[in-house]
Scaffold this active site. Structure first.
Site, PDB file in Angstrom:
ATOM      1  N   GLU A 272       0.930  -1.252  -0.058  1.00 20.24           N
ATOM      2  CA  GLU A 272      -0.117  -0.243   0.245  1.00 20.24           C
ATOM      3  C   GLU A 272       0.742   1.326  -0.214  1.00 20.24           C
ATOM      4  O   GLU A 272       2.416   0.982   1.096  1.00 20.24           O
ATOM      5  CB  GLU A 272      -0.638   0.048   1.575  1.00 20.24           C
ATOM      6  CG  GLU A 272      -1.757   1.431   1.189  1.00 20.24           C
ATOM      7  CD  GLU A 272      -2.701   0.981   2.287  1.00 20.24           C
ATOM      8  OE1 GLU A 272      -2.461   0.115   3.989  1.00 20.24           O
ATOM      9  OE2 GLU A 272      -3.894   1.914   2.202  1.00 20.24           O
ATOM     10  N   CYS A 470      -6.707   0.910   2.518  1.00 20.84           N
ATOM     11  CA  CYS A 470      -7.343   2.025   2.824  1.00 20.84           C
ATOM     12  C   CYS A 470      -7.008   2.982   1.469  1.00 20.84           C
ATOM     13  O   CYS A 470      -7.777   3.187   0.710  1.00 20.84           O
ATOM     14  CB  CYS A 470      -7.115   3.417   3.855  1.00 20.84           C
ATOM     15  SG  CYS A 470      -8.193   2.408   5.075  1.00 20.84           S
ATOM     16  N   ASN A 597     -12.298  -3.534   0.923  1.00 23.21           N
ATOM     17  CA  ASN A 597     -11.154  -3.302   2.009  1.00 23.21           C
ATOM     18  C   ASN A 597     -11.936  -3.160   3.131  1.00 23.21           C
ATOM     19  O   ASN A 597     -11.902  -1.597   3.774  1.00 23.21           O
ATOM     20  CB  ASN A 597      -9.865  -2.526   1.640  1.00 23.21           C
ATOM     21  CG  ASN A 597      -9.621  -1.851   3.001  1.00 23.21           C
ATOM     22  OD1 ASN A 597      -8.444  -3.500   3.132  1.00 23.21           O
ATOM     23  ND2 ASN A 597      -9.318  -0.982   3.901  1.00 23.21           N
ATOM     24  N   GLU A 598     -12.267  -4.293   3.767  1.00 20.38           N
ATOM     25  CA  GLU A 598     -12.728  -3.862   5.368  1.00 20.38           C
ATOM     26  C   GLU A 598     -13.144  -3.112   5.462  1.00 20.38           C
ATOM     27  O   GLU A 598     -14.026  -2.453   6.817  1.00 20.38           O
ATOM     28  CB  GLU A 598     -11.382  -3.438   6.720  1.00 20.38           C
ATOM     29  CG  GLU A 598     -11.435  -2.887   6.400  1.00 20.38           C
ATOM     30  CD  GLU A 598      -9.862  -1.820   7.411  1.00 20.38           C
ATOM     31  OE1 GLU A 598      -8.840  -3.137   7.710  1.00 20.38           O
ATOM     32  OE2 GLU A 598      -9.483  -1.456   7.821  1.00 20.38           O
TER      33      GLU A 598
HETATM   34  O1  AHR Z   1      -2.418  -1.470   6.508  1.00 15.82           O
HETATM   35  C1  AHR Z   1      -2.909  -0.344   7.231  1.00 15.82           C
HETATM   36  C2  AHR Z   1      -4.291   0.415   6.689  1.00 15.82           C
HETATM   37  O2  AHR Z   1      -4.795  -1.136   7.708  1.00 15.82           O
HETATM   38  C3  AHR Z   1      -5.136  -0.228   6.301  1.00 15.82           C
HETATM   39  O3  AHR Z   1      -4.372   0.801   4.629  1.00 15.82           O
HETATM   40  C4  AHR Z   1      -6.016  -0.690   6.315  1.00 15.82           C
HETATM   41  O4  AHR Z   1      -7.168  -1.508   5.365  1.00 15.82           O
HETATM   42  C5  AHR Z   1      -6.061  -1.045   7.864  1.00 15.82           C
HETATM   43  O5  AHR Z   1      -7.059  -0.093   8.240  1.00 15.82           O
END
Ligand code: AHR
Length: 869
Positions: A272, A470, A597-598
């Protein structure tokens, strides 16, 4: 529903733990003796700690007489508000709880004093809550002190529309908490009551309930407190916890006839652009803000130094212009208006530019004459004025042209800048000023920093997730990652605000990502937003409820289908040709796609996810879709996400959890009871977090313990990736990370080596084992783990043994069921004090002929690789 937190029989009934647990309960509830009698009924008071600076949620107190109230906790929130951006925004204001005749508890609360929404959540037992919703209400002003009543079959949610004297009561009606009538005035009073809790008057609602309800709440709070006490266990307590522990011995028998197939994709990486992972990190570009596209909005207008000229120092008249740019997607460029020859412009890189001695650096820029031609000298210099190398470029012509040069460095330098000197006093325009080391990973143009990419490749990851996290779903709708903005010529890409508070050039875009995967033989796992941004968004109104408008969903879905065509379509297809034009006519062979994503599993999410899911499944049955089950290992999103996965029969779901080492120690059996007939699991984000957030031997070994459980469950868990991967020292938004770096060095962590040892020594057949440990204490046994796999391609048996104890373990191996080949095995040992942040694995050879007894060092992971006949 899946199991949430795992407590073994031992944990629940261990006398020592029980005593501690009871002591906690006793201290917290001096009036616990009430719990041993059953008055038949009692009263519950639901309230919050309005005004508290800490995050607060819905609290409960009980009473038998409505005069003496006893907080269940103290301060144990049964549900937290999830509205708004991270941190202080997530407040619960004036909750109101309503108990419906069908037994359902409905709660509403205010989210802040600005937004035209309230929060709603429901529960059957006040312990397990459904995901929250925040209905956008068509009204001016905030929604303060909302409350619920029911008339006939209709719920009326009323609130105050202002503070003070002007406040009027207004209301909406609903029968399903999904659609609401328009706002109408209402004549109603606030029906909250005030009671004293621990000496402080609190406003809330009182409910008569059976004693059983109160008892369950108290029990659930006690269990939560007990679990928390287990998860708080750290090695700091080892000198006391294991004071009497002496040298241990173990017998480990690997059972050749008890085997199962496991995933060949278990260890991958989560990439990321967080912590300056991309620009200023693994993306090879050395010039910061090369295209003059930084914008104050990327720092929410809070940083006066964040603008089109960030990282530039200009010693002459100049302006930022946007008329006639190189490309409409790249609107801004620099116009230099020198009065004399010798004017200079500097780019400071990302906290300086680091170069190696005797290497080539490829320079390029777009330029055009404004007044006349010019000659530019481009030099790498340091603050003392020493030049490390330079090149010249002659700018001629009034149209934008791309110019190239090469700088060969004489010596190494760490904190250099690129200086551009104009030899003529004539005005010119500049854009896309770029400098790349020639020596990128695999010598790719627009490539990756070799040492960082090499460190990732050395893990031998089976897959690479991209672009997050994120970053994938973004901060508000406008910020969702759009793959189409990240492919094609660099000057035509659309950079954007990074959710982590900086600028993303997207120079490392989808093409570079897929190419990297191919270079390291890893499977790409792209993650696409499910038509909703991050539930913690700071822009766009009611949290995640600002999902894409329905009329935009078709186009959004088409974008996802286009991505699949871009990756896998023939070179003459519409999107396949874009890939081919970038230099990759052969398809990339995309096999997986993650949607979401979550996310908060709200109605807004479910509606959009389902549309996307059906469209991809129909058009591309060959692609495995990965769903999402929220940010935690338990709770409403996890439960609702799994419910949706079961309903839609999603092939795989992405689980995330960041937990203390104690959680990983006490949940090694997390997947043992997962239903094998349901969706497979991608553990997409996890890491052990200690206070202070180090990446040390303690966190690494608790992850290693857990990974032995992942291997054991490699039939249901298909993939796993530690998160996050990369972090630039001094520029982190998140710790711990796997790989730290500065402009010239890479610092690998103990957690990295755990991933590398598991990644390099993976297998496709798992063998059960029996272990007899000389000490049968549960807390000792939980800190020792073994897993055995067969690498079928090399016919090697691989044993991983983890010891998270302060003493060594003399381990006798029984490999009787296997035919060992040359009797010499490779041994990799990672060991060190729990605080050690720089331990590295040691390699040695052992002769299994003479000894099948291993000394498993204190606080260590050992991997043994044995060739079989
Ligand atoms: O890994 C860091 C963050 O943690 C990621 O962007 C998110 O998906 C999670 O909350």
């Amino acid at each position: 529903m899946r199991k949430t937190d795992n407590l073994t029989f031992y944990e629940l009934f261990n006398p020592c733990k029980l005593l501690v647990g009871l002591l906690v309960v006793y201290l917290a509830f001096p009036l616990m003796s009430f719990a041993s009698f059953d008055p038949g009924k009692g009263y519950l008071f639901a309230y919050t700690l309005d005004g508290s600076k800490d995050r607060h949620g819905l609290y409960m107190a009980w009473s038998t007489d409505q005069r003496n109230w006893h907080a269940i906790g103290p301060q144990h929130a049964f549900v937290y508000s999830d509205y708004g951006t991270w941190g202080s925004e997530k407040r619960m204001h004036h909750p109101y709880l309503y108990h419906d005749t069908d037994g359902t508890w409905h709660a509403v609360w205010g989210v802040n004093d600005r937004d035209a929404t309230f929060a709603y959540a429901s529960s059957k037992d006040l312990i397990h809550w459904k995901p929250q919703s925040y209905p956008p209400i068509n009204t001016d002003g905030p929604i303060l002190m909302p409350q619920i009543h029911k008339q006939g079959g209709t719920f009326i949610i009323s609130w105050k529309n202002a503070k003070g004297q002007e406040a009027k009561s207004v209301a909406v009606q609903t029968s399903d908490f999904s659609s609401y009538t328009p706002v109408t005035p209402i004549n109603t009073m606030d029906s909250r009551v005030t009671v004293e809790i621990d000496g402080t008057p609190r406003g809330g609602t009182v409910h008569e309930v059976s004693w059983e309800v109160i008892e369950k709440l108290i029990n659930s709070r006690d269990l939560a407190a007990y679990r928390a006490s287990l998860y708080r266990e750290t090695t700091d307590q080892d000198p006391q916890r294991f004071a009497d522990l002496e040298h241990l011995s173990a017998k480990v028998k690997v059972l050749a006839d008890r085997k199962k197939e496991i995933s060949d994709q278990l260890i991958g990486v989560f990439y990321e652009d967080i912590n300056y992972a991309a620009d200023g990190g693994i993306y090879g570009e050395l010039i910061q803000n090369r295209d003059f596209e930084y914008h104050p909005s990327e720092r929410k207008y809070n940083d006066p130094k964040w603008n089109a000229l960030t990282a530039w120092e200009i010693q002459t008249d100049h302006k930022i212009d946007s008329i006639g740019p190189i490309h409409e997607n790249n609107k801004h460029y620099l116009v230099l208006q020198p009065h004399a020859a010798g004017a200079t412009v500097r780019n400071l890189g990302y906290d300086g530019i680091a170069v190696k001695a005797g290497e080539k650096y490829d320079l390029s820029l777009f330029a055009k004459e404004i007044e006349g031609d010019n000659v530019l000298t481009l030099s790498l210099k340091d603050a003392q004025g020493t030049t490390y190398g330079s090149t010249k470029i002659k700018v001629k012509g009034t149209d934008w042209k791309k110019y190239h040069g090469v700088i060969k460095t004489k010596s190494a330098g760490a904190k250099l800048f690129l200086e551009i000197t104009l030899e003529q006093p004539s005005s010119i325009a500049l854009d896309m000023v770029s400098l790349f080391p020639r020596n990128t990973f695999n010598n790719r143009t627009n490539g990756l920093r070799a040492d960082l990419a090499q460190a990732i490749a050395a893990i031998k990851p089976k897959f690479v997730r991209f672009p997050g996290g994120c970053v994938a779903h973004g901060d508000g709708l406008e910020n969702m990652y759009n793959w189409k903005h990240t492919v094609g010529p660099l000057e035509a890409r659309i950079g954007q605000r990074n959710i982590w508070g900086y600028h993303q050039s997207v120079g490392l875009g989808y093409f570079e990502y897929f190419q990297f995967c191919e270079d390291i033989d890893a499977t790409p796992i792209p993650i696409i937003a499910a038509g909703v941004p991050c539930q913690n968004s700071s822009t766009g109104g009611a949290g995640q409820q600002c999902g894409l408008p329905m009329e935009e969903m078709d186009a959004y879905i088409q974008d996802i289908l286009d991505l699949i065509e871009w990756a896998n379509g023939p070179a003459d297809s519409k999107w396949g040709s874009v890939r081919a034009k970038a230099g990759h006519p052969k398809p990339f062979n995309l096999k997986y796609i993650g949607i979401g994503n979550e996310d908060l599993i709200s109605d807004v999410f479910i509606e959009r996810f389902t549309m996307i899911y059906h469209a991809i499944s129909k058009a591309h049955p060959e692609i495995t879709i990965i769903g999402t089950v929220g940010p935690f290992s338990s709770g409403s999103d996890y439960e609702e996400g799994w419910r949706l996965a079961d309903e839609l029969k999603i092939p795989m779901v992405d689980e995330h959890y960041y937990q203390p080492p104690g959680w990983f120690i006490h949940n090694q059996d997390f997947y043992d009871s997962y239903d094998r007939s349901k969706s497979k699991v991608y553990l997409g984000e996890y890491a052990a977090h200690l206070p202070g957030r180090p990446n040390n031997m303690e966190t690494a070994l608790s992850e290693a313990l857990y990974l032995t459980g992942i291997e054991r469950n490699g039939d249901i868990v298909q993939m796993s990736s530690y998160a996050p991967l990369l972090a630039k020292e001094g520029s982190t938004q998140w710790n711990p990370d796997l790989i730290y770096f500065d402009n010239s060095q890479v610092h690998l962590t103990p957690g990295y080596y755990v991933q590398k040892l598991f990644g390099n020594h993976s297998g496709t057949l798992y063998f059960d084992h029996q272990m007899q440990l000389s000490n049968s204490r549960g807390d000792v046994k939980k800190r020792v783990a073994v897993s055995s796999v067969l690498d079928e391609s090399s016919n090697e048996l691989i044993l991983k043994m983890v010891n998270l104890l302060p003493v060594s373990i003399e381990t006798q191996l029984d490999l009787g069921g296997f035919k060992l080949a040359p009797k010499v095995a490779s041994l990799y040992t990672l060991s060190g004090h729990p605080d050690d942040e720089s331990a590295t694995p040691q390699h040695s050879e052992i002769d299994l002929n003479t000894s099948k007894t291993m000394n498993l060092k204190p606080y260590s992971l050992q991997v043994i690789r044995i060739k079989l006949l």
